[in-house]
Design a protein around this motif. Structure first.
Motif, PDB file in Angstrom:
ATOM      1  N   GLU A 143      -9.909   0.719   3.802  1.00 47.43           N
ATOM      2  CA  GLU A 143     -10.372  -0.439   3.042  1.00 47.43           C
ATOM      3  C   GLU A 143     -10.188  -0.210   1.545  1.00 47.43           C
ATOM      4  OE1 GLU A 143     -14.381  -0.997   4.232  1.00 47.43           O
ATOM      5  OE2 GLU A 143     -13.883  -1.836   6.198  1.00 47.43           O
ATOM      6  N   ALA A 144     -10.534   0.996   1.087  1.00 43.43           N
ATOM      7  CA  ALA A 144     -10.396   1.306  -0.335  1.00 43.43           C
ATOM      8  C   ALA A 144      -8.934   1.335  -0.757  1.00 43.43           C
ATOM      9  CB  ALA A 144     -11.061   2.651  -0.634  1.00 43.43           C
ATOM     10  N   ALA A 198      -4.449  -1.046  -3.926  1.00 41.84           N
ATOM     11  CA  ALA A 198      -2.998  -1.252  -3.920  1.00 41.84           C
ATOM     12  C   ALA A 198      -2.630  -2.530  -4.660  1.00 41.84           C
ATOM     13  CB  ALA A 198      -2.491  -1.311  -2.483  1.00 41.84           C
ATOM     14  N   SER A 199      -1.490  -2.489  -5.302  1.00 45.84           N
ATOM     15  CA  SER A 199      -0.969  -3.689  -5.975  1.00 45.84           C
ATOM     16  C   SER A 199      -0.226  -4.558  -4.960  1.00 45.84           C
ATOM     17  CB  SER A 199      -0.026  -3.285  -7.105  1.00 45.84           C
ATOM     18  OG  SER A 199       1.094  -2.570  -6.588  1.00 45.84           O
ATOM     19  N   LYS A 200       0.037  -5.802  -5.346  1.00 45.31           N
ATOM     20  CA  LYS A 200       0.704  -6.724  -4.429  1.00 45.31           C
ATOM     21  C   LYS A 200       2.113  -6.255  -4.087  1.00 45.31           C
ATOM     22  CE  LYS A 200      -1.805 -10.920  -5.749  1.00 45.31           C
ATOM     23  NZ  LYS A 200      -1.673 -12.306  -6.262  1.00 45.31           N
ATOM     24  N   SER A 201       2.778  -5.607  -5.015  1.00 44.30           N
ATOM     25  CA  SER A 201       4.145  -5.148  -4.753  1.00 44.30           C
ATOM     26  C   SER A 201       4.194  -4.014  -3.730  1.00 44.30           C
ATOM     27  CB  SER A 201       4.798  -4.699  -6.061  1.00 44.30           C
ATOM     28  OG  SER A 201       4.067  -3.616  -6.638  1.00 44.30           O
ATOM     29  N   GLU A 202       3.102  -3.319  -3.527  1.00 43.28           N
ATOM     30  CA  GLU A 202       3.078  -2.184  -2.593  1.00 43.28           C
ATOM     31  C   GLU A 202       2.768  -2.619  -1.160  1.00 43.28           C
ATOM     32  OE1 GLU A 202       1.563   1.511  -5.350  1.00 43.28           O
ATOM     33  OE2 GLU A 202       0.052   0.154  -4.515  1.00 43.28           O
ATOM     34  N   VAL A 203       2.315  -3.836  -0.989  1.00 40.72           N
ATOM     35  CA  VAL A 203       1.868  -4.303   0.321  1.00 40.72           C
ATOM     36  C   VAL A 203       2.881  -5.297   0.882  1.00 40.72           C
ATOM     37  CG1 VAL A 203       0.025  -5.441   1.608  1.00 40.72           C
ATOM     38  CG2 VAL A 203      -0.533  -3.984  -0.350  1.00 40.72           C
ATOM     39  N   GLU A 204       3.351  -5.026   2.082  1.00 39.18           N
ATOM     40  CA  GLU A 204       4.230  -5.958   2.803  1.00 39.18           C
ATOM     41  C   GLU A 204       3.364  -6.918   3.608  1.00 39.18           C
ATOM     42  OE1 GLU A 204       7.674  -5.920   6.315  1.00 39.18           O
ATOM     43  OE2 GLU A 204       6.894  -4.027   5.478  1.00 39.18           O
ATOM     44  N   THR A 208      -2.901 -12.992   8.837  1.00 36.71           N
ATOM     45  CA  THR A 208      -2.183 -12.343   7.745  1.00 36.71           C
ATOM     46  C   THR A 208      -2.127 -10.851   8.020  1.00 36.71           C
ATOM     47  OG1 THR A 208      -2.986 -14.012   6.177  1.00 36.71           O
ATOM     48  CG2 THR A 208      -2.092 -11.969   5.266  1.00 36.71           C
ATOM     49  N   VAL A 209      -0.911 -10.342   8.207  1.00 38.67           N
ATOM     50  CA  VAL A 209      -0.702  -8.923   8.491  1.00 38.67           C
ATOM     51  C   VAL A 209      -0.214  -8.250   7.217  1.00 38.67           C
ATOM     52  CG1 VAL A 209       0.529  -7.251   9.923  1.00 38.67           C
ATOM     53  CG2 VAL A 209      -0.127  -9.464  10.878  1.00 38.67           C
ATOM     54  N   SER A 210      -0.988  -7.280   6.731  1.00 39.67           N
ATOM     55  CA  SER A 210      -0.638  -6.542   5.514  1.00 39.67           C
ATOM     56  C   SER A 210      -0.361  -5.093   5.881  1.00 39.67           C
ATOM     57  CB  SER A 210      -1.775  -6.617   4.494  1.00 39.67           C
ATOM     58  OG  SER A 210      -2.111  -7.968   4.213  1.00 39.67           O
ATOM     59  N   VAL A 211       0.762  -4.563   5.416  1.00 37.09           N
ATOM     60  CA  VAL A 211       1.167  -3.187   5.720  1.00 37.09           C
ATOM     61  C   VAL A 211       1.321  -2.418   4.413  1.00 37.09           C
ATOM     62  CG1 VAL A 211       2.907  -1.717   6.801  1.00 37.09           C
ATOM     63  CG2 VAL A 211       2.340  -3.927   7.821  1.00 37.09           C
ATOM     64  N   ILE A 220      -0.603   2.088   7.093  1.00 37.99           N
ATOM     65  CA  ILE A 220      -1.871   1.517   7.541  1.00 37.99           C
ATOM     66  C   ILE A 220      -1.701   0.002   7.543  1.00 37.99           C
ATOM     67  CG2 ILE A 220      -3.372   3.420   6.855  1.00 37.99           C
ATOM     68  CD1 ILE A 220      -3.916   1.982   4.241  1.00 37.99           C
ATOM     69  N   VAL A 221      -2.415  -0.663   8.442  1.00 40.16           N
ATOM     70  CA  VAL A 221      -2.226  -2.095   8.676  1.00 40.16           C
ATOM     71  C   VAL A 221      -3.575  -2.799   8.613  1.00 40.16           C
ATOM     72  CG1 VAL A 221      -1.287  -3.840  10.238  1.00 40.16           C
ATOM     73  CG2 VAL A 221      -0.282  -1.540  10.193  1.00 40.16           C
ATOM     74  N   ARG A 222      -3.591  -3.947   7.960  1.00 39.96           N
ATOM     75  CA  ARG A 222      -4.780  -4.813   7.942  1.00 39.96           C
ATOM     76  C   ARG A 222      -4.396  -6.169   8.503  1.00 39.96           C
ATOM     77  NH1 ARG A 222      -6.995  -5.995   2.125  1.00 39.96           N
ATOM     78  NH2 ARG A 222      -5.064  -7.231   2.089  1.00 39.96           N
ATOM     79  N   VAL A 223      -5.184  -6.656   9.442  1.00 39.27           N
ATOM     80  CA  VAL A 223      -4.955  -7.963  10.044  1.00 39.27           C
ATOM     81  C   VAL A 223      -6.164  -8.842   9.734  1.00 39.27           C
ATOM     82  CG1 VAL A 223      -4.539  -9.256  12.164  1.00 39.27           C
ATOM     83  CG2 VAL A 223      -3.550  -6.971  11.885  1.00 39.27           C
ATOM     84  N   GLU A 224      -5.931  -9.903   8.949  1.00 40.86           N
ATOM     85  CA  GLU A 224      -6.988 -10.854   8.605  1.00 40.86           C
ATOM     86  C   GLU A 224      -6.742 -12.136   9.390  1.00 40.86           C
ATOM     87  OE1 GLU A 224      -7.884 -10.166   4.007  1.00 40.86           O
ATOM     88  OE2 GLU A 224      -5.735 -10.284   4.438  1.00 40.86           O
ATOM     89  N   ALA A 225      -7.698 -12.499  10.204  1.00 42.07           N
ATOM     90  CA  ALA A 225      -7.567 -13.689  11.043  1.00 42.07           C
ATOM     91  C   ALA A 225      -8.587 -14.739  10.616  1.00 42.07           C
ATOM     92  CB  ALA A 225      -7.779 -13.322  12.511  1.00 42.07           C
TER      93      ALA A 225
END
Length: 409
Positions: free
Chosen positions: A221-222, A227-233, A249-252, A277-282
């Motif tokens: 989470e931290a 992370a900046s927007k450019s670092e996250v796919e 929304t899948v963030s990698v 690491i992956v974050r999935v926001e539904a």
């Protein structure tokens, strides 16, 4: 009457099935055998496909369709009673039976595996209180794309899924390469030991991170907050159906060097070859409310955010497609087979039937006809449900033969 089976000329799909059955060892004295072991297994598989969920129903179905069964095996002494079927299935070695199943799946569907979901399920009424034995818990491997069962492994009464998963992986990899496959497991298996077992068979892991790993979850989470927007796919997907609209929304984040840092502290968790690491926001819009969910994952795969999101969604196919079907369509939780190895072996028979029914794509509804006859149908034929396929197989033995033979026959 000539009882010589016509299986000498049977199609290759069914020959494959019976050849694997023949590997099961029969420890009875040959001179006292009236009902062959492969005959017992064949009638159980056929009757289970044909909507029979108890040994009495299996025996009655077999006696009513003896001519059909004799197309494939002699059945010189007919079909045994339900009680005798129960005794025989209790005696079959479940380890050898499961190995035959895996070999059959490998030979029937030889295409390489891409996504494999692993999850456990309890057969609710298989407990034996008189002997203090808990209900049988099985861990299954499920091909998420082809939606076929690859194998199963029983969990020891005094253990949990984390001990059965490495054994199942080793058996799957023994005869089939898992190199490059992406294996998904729920949060119960989110530990370095399971991750290492997956990497040992040259596959990639995608593990859910929840409250059982609070330090790792807090670090993930931290990391996303820093992370900046450019670092996250990022990949966004929308879905509509069943009275709801869902946006995922899948963030990698692939900057995970901190997972291999030099820090040391009590309770530290270090995953081998972690690459993202992956974050999935539904965000789910229901009729009267909106629901928000956030889930986190750790993976050794370099796949894109789109593919990882699809794989995460596909993992739940083992719950929605396999476990739900076993409970509702095959009535598995109502089965009271408790003695010996019967519960474990019959669970595998249901998976035999599940795979054959899933492969029977020729059982489809006709295309939806338009209201105006001048227009052509706009929708392709719809596949029939597994419940209806079982019922059709119970009505028509020729359709049952098609299901047994499969598309390779």
């Amino acid at each position: 009457m000539n009882l010589t089976p016509s299986c000498l000329a049977r199609p290759s799909g069914l020959r494959l099935l019976l050849d694997h059955f023949s590997r099961i060892e029969d420890k009875r004295s040959p001179e006292s055998v009236a009902h062959r072991l492969d005959e017992v297994v064949l009638v159980c598989v056929c009757a289970t496909i044909a909507e029979c969920d108890s040994f009495e129903a299996i025996s009655d179905w077999g006696q009513a369709h003896l001519d059909f069964l004799r197309r494939f095996l002699p059945f010189v002494w007919g079909v045994p009673s339900g009680r005798w079927l129960n005794i025989m299935m209790n005696r079959i070695d479940p380890v050898l039976f499961a190995a035959c199943f895996m070999d059959w799946v490998r030979a029937s569907w030889p295409e390489p595996l891409d996504a494999i979901a692993i999850d456990g399920k309890t057969v609710r009424r298989s407990h034996d209180r008189s002997k203090g034995r808990a209900a049988l818990h099985l861990v299954s491997a499920f091909a998420a794309n082809s939606r076929l069962v690859l194998g199963q492994e029983a969990v020891d009464d005094k253990s949990n899924e984390t001990t059965a998963i490495p054994v199942l992986l080793e058996k799957l990899a023994a005869g089939r390469s898992l190199k490059g496959a992406l294996i998904t497991v729920d949060a119960i298996a989110c530990n370095p030991g399971i991750a290492q077992s997956i990497r040992d068979v040259e596959a990639d892991y995608l593990l859910a991170v929840k409250g059982n790993q609070p330090t790792l979850q807090a670090d993930i989470e931290a990391a996303f907050k820093a992370a900046s927007k450019s670092e996250v796919e990022v990949d966004v997907d929308f879905d509509k159906g069943h009275g709801r609209i869902e946006a995922r929304t899948v963030s990698v984040l692939r900057q995970v060097d901190w997972l291999d840092g030099d820090r040391r502290f009590p309770g530290e968790v270090r995953f081998p070859d972690a690459r993202a690491i992956v974050r999935v926001e539904a965000r789910t819009e229901l009729k009267q409310r909106t629901r928000f969910d956030v889930r986190y994952y750790i993976t050794s795969s370099a796949r894109s955010a789109t593919v990882l999101g699809q794989t995460i969604r596909g993992h739940w196919g083992i719950e929605n497609t396999l476990h739900w079907t076993l409970d509702v369509t095959f009535q598995e939780d109502l089965s009271r087979v408790r003695k010996g190895h019967g519960a474990q072996n019959m669970a595998l028979v249901r998976k035999f039937a599940f795979n054959r029914l899933r492969a029977a794509t020729q059982l489809s509804n006709p295309p939806n006809l338009p209201v105006k006859p001048c227009r052509r149908p706009t929708k392709p034929p719809r596949p029939k449900s597994l419940k209806l396929r079982r019922k059709i197989a119970s009505w028509d033995v020729e359709r049952l033969a098609e299901i047994l033979i499969g598309p390779t026959g």
